[in-house]
Design a protein around this motif. Structure first.
Motif, PDB file in Angstrom:
ATOM      1  N   HIS A 146      53.051 -22.081 -30.518  1.00  0.00           N
ATOM      2  CA  HIS A 146      52.427 -23.126 -29.529  1.00  0.00           C
ATOM      3  C   HIS A 146      52.192 -24.376 -30.145  1.00  0.00           C
ATOM      4  O   HIS A 146      51.886 -24.397 -31.199  1.00  0.00           O
ATOM      5  N   GLU A 148      50.168 -28.186 -29.463  1.00  0.00           N
ATOM      6  CA  GLU A 148      49.380 -29.139 -28.616  1.00  0.00           C
ATOM      7  C   GLU A 148      49.225 -30.549 -29.394  1.00  0.00           C
ATOM      8  O   GLU A 148      49.335 -30.692 -30.449  1.00  0.00           O
ATOM      9  N   HIS A 150      47.541 -34.612 -28.291  1.00  0.00           N
ATOM     10  CA  HIS A 150      46.657 -35.525 -27.537  1.00  0.00           C
ATOM     11  C   HIS A 150      46.819 -36.710 -28.288  1.00  0.00           C
ATOM     12  O   HIS A 150      46.390 -36.985 -29.460  1.00  0.00           O
ATOM     13  N   SER A 214      47.686 -34.501 -17.715  1.00  0.00           N
ATOM     14  CA  SER A 214      47.762 -33.036 -18.459  1.00  0.00           C
ATOM     15  C   SER A 214      49.014 -32.382 -18.183  1.00  0.00           C
ATOM     16  O   SER A 214      49.565 -32.316 -16.916  1.00  0.00           O
ATOM     17  N   GLY A 225      53.615 -25.115 -25.023  1.00  0.00           N
ATOM     18  CA  GLY A 225      53.123 -26.568 -25.451  1.00  0.00           C
ATOM     19  C   GLY A 225      51.945 -27.265 -24.538  1.00  0.00           C
ATOM     20  O   GLY A 225      52.296 -26.899 -23.367  1.00  0.00           O
ATOM     21  N   THR A 226      51.075 -28.025 -24.794  1.00  0.00           N
ATOM     22  CA  THR A 226      50.309 -28.980 -23.850  1.00  0.00           C
ATOM     23  C   THR A 226      50.266 -30.304 -24.383  1.00  0.00           C
ATOM     24  O   THR A 226      50.312 -30.609 -25.719  1.00  0.00           O
ATOM     25  N   HIS A 240      48.659 -30.313 -32.947  1.00  0.00           N
ATOM     26  CA  HIS A 240      48.283 -28.953 -33.820  1.00  0.00           C
ATOM     27  C   HIS A 240      49.757 -28.072 -33.279  1.00  0.00           C
ATOM     28  O   HIS A 240      49.877 -27.840 -32.371  1.00  0.00           O
ATOM     29  N   GLU A 249      47.022 -28.938 -38.509  1.00  0.00           N
ATOM     30  CA  GLU A 249      46.605 -29.743 -37.491  1.00  0.00           C
ATOM     31  C   GLU A 249      46.666 -31.143 -37.854  1.00  0.00           C
ATOM     32  O   GLU A 249      45.668 -31.411 -38.978  1.00  0.00           O
TER      33      GLU A 249
END
Length: 323
Positions: A146, A148, A150, A214, A225-226, A240, A249
């Motif tokens: 996974h 992430e 931002h 989002s 993933g996000t 991350h 991260e």
């Protein structure tokens, strides 16, 4: 040292010039293109730029080896094709294109002309991001399960331009301004995106747009993933990667935290670098026949394909396939 031209002397075009002019031993700007040469006279004078009002004289100048594009997004591909046809290396600000088909047209033009294509996703050159990518590529985290990411900032509020919020130039809120940097980082480490779902919530229209993007991502390799981007809020960067053996991260430009089972988090700090200059210099080295440019065309296309899918997912309010 190669001589280059800058096309577009708005806020970011000036940032590109100032990153290298008088500081780099690999690239310098000698010419510029501005629709209003008088408006940029003082800046051009300080940096010894010969300013033209159109691209044509730049393409005809044998002394210009590379052209750097800091123009509205919808103009990028036609300009790249023209630059490549003139036999000059092309560096284009992000997003390189708004659709996968157009990204393929741009990369094919450069491939067929035998010229280097660079793209302005400079956050790859953050020291913490470089180390994170190295750990993933080396398998130090185990299989990536996974990811992430931002990236948010206040630029849309402080430096608002109407074209940057136009639906046909900058779709999906903060995607073109910040989100695409995260998308590039994730594609670099996890590969092409297979499927996306996305939502855009708007709280205030421009100027000073306030919205949040989002995104849920499914990568072709099986990882999830996000991605998130908020306009406008104080600057924040985080990527991350969660692997079977460890997670790592990147926080901001220079901090990296590694977490392993049964151990205290390992916190690393790296000396800062000018990521904009590092990207331009990597492009210049490749254009001069040195080391290959570190962002390959296939990744450029994969990022744009995922970008296009996110835009479609926002409009559809449901999942869509990428590519």
């Amino acid at each position: 040292m190669i001589d280059a031209a800058i096309v577009g002397l708005g806020r970011w075009g000036r940032t590109l010039v100032e990153a290298v002019q008088g500081k780099s031993e690999r690239l310098r700007f000698t010419r510029a293109v501005s629709r209003d040469p008088g408006r940029v006279r003082d800046f051009a004078g300080r940096h010894r730029l010969d300013v033209a009002s159109s691209l044509a004289p730049i393409l005809a100048d044998p002394g210009v080896a590379a052209v750097v594009l800091a123009t509205p997004h919808s103009r990028h591909v036609d300009e790249i094709v023209a630059v490549a046809a003139a036999g000059k290396a092309a560096f284009c600000e992000k997003p390189l294109a708004l659709t996968r088909a157009e990204a393929l047209r741009a990369t094919a033009a450069c491939r067929d002309a035998g010229v280097v294509l660079g793209v302005g996703t400079d956050k790859r050159f953050f020291p913490a991001m470089a180390e994170l990518a190295r750990l993933v590529a080396a398998g130090d985290l185990g299989r990536a399960l996974h990811l992430e990411g931002h990236f948010s900032n206040e630029v849309a509020a402080a430096q608002f331009s109407p074209w940057r919020d136009a639906r046909d130039e900058s779709p999906a809120g903060g995607l073109t301004g910040t989100g695409i940097h995260v998308l590039d980082a994730l594609v670099r480490m996890a590969g092409p995106v297979r499927r996306v779902n996305a939502q855009l919530l708007s709280r205030k229209p421009p100027p000073d747009p306030q919205d949040s993007l989002s995104v849920l991502l499914e990568f072709a390799g099986g990882a999830s993933g996000t991605l998130a981007a908020v306009r406008s809020t104080p600057a924040y960067w985080r990527v991350h990667v969660f692997g079977r053996s460890a997670s790592a991260e990147a926080l901001g430009r220079t901090e990296l935290v590694i977490r392993r089972s049964g151990a205290e988090p390992q916190r690393l700090s790296f000396p800062p670098v000018d990521s904009v200059r590092a990207n331009l210099e990597a492009f210049a080295e490749a254009a001069a026949g040195g080391a290959a440019y570190p962002i390959p065309p296939r990744e450029i296309v994969d990022v744009v394909a995922a970008f296009e899918a996110i835009v479609r997912a926002v409009d559809a309010a449901g999942p869509v396939e990428a590519g």
